[in-house]
Design a protein around this motif. Structure first.
Motif, PDB file in Angstrom:
ATOM      1  N   SER A   1      21.150  44.437 -13.874  1.00 17.82           N
ATOM      2  CA  SER A   1      22.092  43.769 -14.773  1.00 17.82           C
ATOM      3  C   SER A   1      23.534  43.963 -14.322  1.00 17.82           C
ATOM      4  N   ALA A   2      23.747  44.770 -13.275  1.00 21.41           N
ATOM      5  CA  ALA A   2      25.101  44.933 -12.735  1.00 21.41           C
ATOM      6  C   ALA A   2      25.724  43.603 -12.302  1.00 21.41           C
ATOM      7  N   PRO A   3      24.978  42.716 -11.617  1.00 20.05           N
ATOM      8  CA  PRO A   3      25.587  41.432 -11.249  1.00 20.05           C
ATOM      9  C   PRO A   3      26.031  40.596 -12.441  1.00 20.05           C
TER      10      PRO A   3
ATOM     11  N   GLY B   1      22.945  45.843  -2.475  1.00 18.08           N
ATOM     12  CA  GLY B   1      21.855  46.640  -3.033  1.00 18.08           C
ATOM     13  C   GLY B   1      20.886  45.836  -3.876  1.00 18.08           C
ATOM     14  N   GLN B   2      21.343  44.723  -4.466  1.00 25.63           N
ATOM     15  CA  GLN B   2      20.471  43.917  -5.319  1.00 25.63           C
ATOM     16  C   GLN B   2      19.320  43.299  -4.537  1.00 25.63           C
ATOM     17  N   GLY B   3      19.567  42.982  -3.268  1.00 25.36           N
ATOM     18  CA  GLY B   3      18.518  42.397  -2.444  1.00 25.36           C
ATOM     19  C   GLY B   3      17.380  43.354  -2.153  1.00 25.36           C
ATOM     20  N   ILE B   4      17.628  44.646  -2.340  1.00 25.96           N
ATOM     21  CA  ILE B   4      16.594  45.673  -2.170  1.00 25.96           C
ATOM     22  C   ILE B   4      15.975  46.054  -3.511  1.00 25.96           C
TER      23      ILE B   4
ATOM     24  N   LEU C   1      33.640  48.718 -14.140  1.00 23.87           N
ATOM     25  CA  LEU C   1      33.094  49.837 -14.913  1.00 23.87           C
ATOM     26  C   LEU C   1      31.652  49.569 -15.303  1.00 23.87           C
ATOM     27  N   MET C   2      31.368  48.382 -15.814  1.00 21.76           N
ATOM     28  CA  MET C   2      30.007  48.058 -16.227  1.00 21.76           C
ATOM     29  C   MET C   2      29.059  48.014 -15.030  1.00 21.76           C
ATOM     30  N   MET C   3      29.520  47.517 -13.899  1.00 17.95           N
ATOM     31  CA  MET C   3      28.691  47.502 -12.690  1.00 17.95           C
ATOM     32  C   MET C   3      28.309  48.919 -12.270  1.00 17.95           C
TER      33      MET C   3
ATOM     34  N   CYS D   1      23.059  54.666 -14.329  1.00 16.21           N
ATOM     35  CA  CYS D   1      21.942  54.822 -15.272  1.00 16.21           C
ATOM     36  C   CYS D   1      20.608  54.491 -14.616  1.00 16.21           C
ATOM     37  N   GLY D   2      20.585  53.447 -13.774  1.00 18.56           N
ATOM     38  CA  GLY D   2      19.361  53.092 -13.071  1.00 18.56           C
ATOM     39  C   GLY D   2      18.883  54.212 -12.166  1.00 18.56           C
TER      40      GLY D   2
END
Length: 407
Positions: free
Chosen positions: A225-227, A318-321, A373-375, A381-382
């Motif tokens: 959900s970071a993106p 990192g999302q691609g992994i 900050l949210m990213m 947390c993940g």
């Protein structure tokens, strides 16, 4: 399966999975124009994105049982038809409140593509191939943000933002034809599956109680959900803070979307040498470090436009992994309940995306701080859940082994 058949199948499944990325990304360059046309603020327009993410989260919980009970295609026809009508409703809206409602309905229809595509991957391909197939589909998904904002930017500047939704409706109508004639049916309807509320809830609970699913669905839902924080904040950051045009923003968005393509395809190679769990951990550690750098730099006003773009690029690789590997590990334990498992996984991801995007809107302060900050929080947390969850699974395996030896 022939290469031609495989290619067609991947394109259809990828197209189903890209309905939401297109719906989200294509109208982002129009945020300032929408706010001006509807006489509202950017923050209120951002709530239409939140409404879309909430709609996806709710809708997936509905479609999961329907896809298992009635098969894959019939729910697709119903959902995509609703999406097409709601898209036309978005194009004709005259208030931000109506836009928010239409976006919610649009999401309720379009989210069937996300659940159905993942369930069909589990139906058609063997377990050991799921991560590789999802990586290939991720390539199609990753390309869409490179195209969507650029097209949306030109449509908004040349015609108007209304045409973005007209084009989305037309694309979905064409997709319905491809689904009808080229998409395999997947698993047959499970006529023994009850749709009574108690039975549906029990079915969801049986999936949630699977430890592997729970851990990796949580990790994937929070980390990926970071993106959405980036998506919610980037239009305001680049177009209002850094004063780029709609077309320039589209190209920046396309460049950053490219960050996910290379790692997604590299995942094929990495899986030959490393486990999915190792790849997820490494990607999250990298994101935590980069997130901390972004927070520090933005807080002390150390970054210009290009420095921020560079760090966002590194973070998004990192999302691609993370995405394909957490999805594969979440779905691996299931066959009969693949639709329900995919729905729960996707619903949680979009619910988290909605919360994250709402957080960016609430903290809006004309800087990039709420976005970064949210990213960073999502990555942190993940990683925490992954480390603690992996330890729990290892401990449970050791206990089972000791019990087996004792018996």
């Amino acid at each position: 399966m022939s290469k031609k058949h495989y290619f067609i199948l991947i394109m259809i499944l990828g197209s189903l999975a890209t309905i939401s990325p297109f719906s989200i990304d294509m109208y982002l360059p129009g945020f300032p124009a929408i706010a001006e046309d509807l006489h509202t603020s950017i923050a209120n327009v951002q709530l239409s994105l939140t409404a879309y993410l909430v709609g996806i989260s709710v809708g997936q919980l509905i479609y999961g049982p329907l896809l298992d009970r009635f098969g894959r295609k019939n729910p697709l026809y119903v959902g995509l038809s609703l999406y097409t009508l709601a898209s036309l409703g978005c194009a004709m809206t005259t208030s931000v409140e109506a836009l928010i409602v239409m976006r919610f309905l649009q999401a309720l229809g379009g989210c069937v593509g996300i659940v159905a595509s993942q369930a069909l991957v589990r139906d058609i391909f063997p377990v050991e191939k799921i991560a590789q197939v999802l990586s290939t589909i991720m390539l199609v998904i990753a390309i869409s943000p490179m195209i969507a904002p650029t097209v949306g930017g030109y449509l908004t500047s040349v015609l108007s933002w209304h045409w973005v939704f007209v084009i989305l409706a037309a694309i979905t109508a064409i997709m319905l034809l491809g689904i009808r004639y080229k998409l395999p049916s997947g698993s047959p309807p499970d006529t023994e599956l009850s749709l009574r509320p108690k039975s549906v809830i029990n079915n969801f609970l049986s999936v949630i109680k699977q430890p592997t699913f729970l851990i990796y669905a949580l990790v994937g839902g929070i980390a990926t959900s970071a993106p959405f924080a980036y998506i919610a904040g980037s239009a305001d950051v680049f177009m209002n803070l850094y004063k780029v045009s709609e077309q320039e923003y589209g190209w920046i968005f396309a460049f950053l979307a490219f960050a996910m393509i290379g790692p997604t395809q590299l995942n094929h190679i990495l899986l030959r040498r490393f486990k999915s769990e190792q790849l997820i951990a490494t990607a999250l550690i990298g994101q935590v470090i980069i997130g901390a750098i972004m927070i520090t730099g933005v807080s002390y006003n150390l970054f210009g436009k290009y420095e921020l773009i560079g760090l966002l690029f590194l973070f998004l690789t990192g999302q691609g992994i993370i995405n394909p590997n957490t999805s594969a590990l979440s779905l691996a334990p299931f066959a009969r309940q693949a639709g329900t498992a995919a729905a729960l996984m996707g619903s949680f991801r979009m619910a988290m995306g909605g919360l994250v995007s709402a957080g960016v809107s609430v903290m809006h302060n004309n800087t990039a701080f709420p976005m970064v900050l949210m990213m960073a929080l999502c990555a942190f947390c993940g990683l925490g859940i992954l480390l603690s969850g992996t330890r729990m699974l290892l401990h449970a395996d050791q206990n089972r082994s000791e019990s087996s030896m004792a018996a």
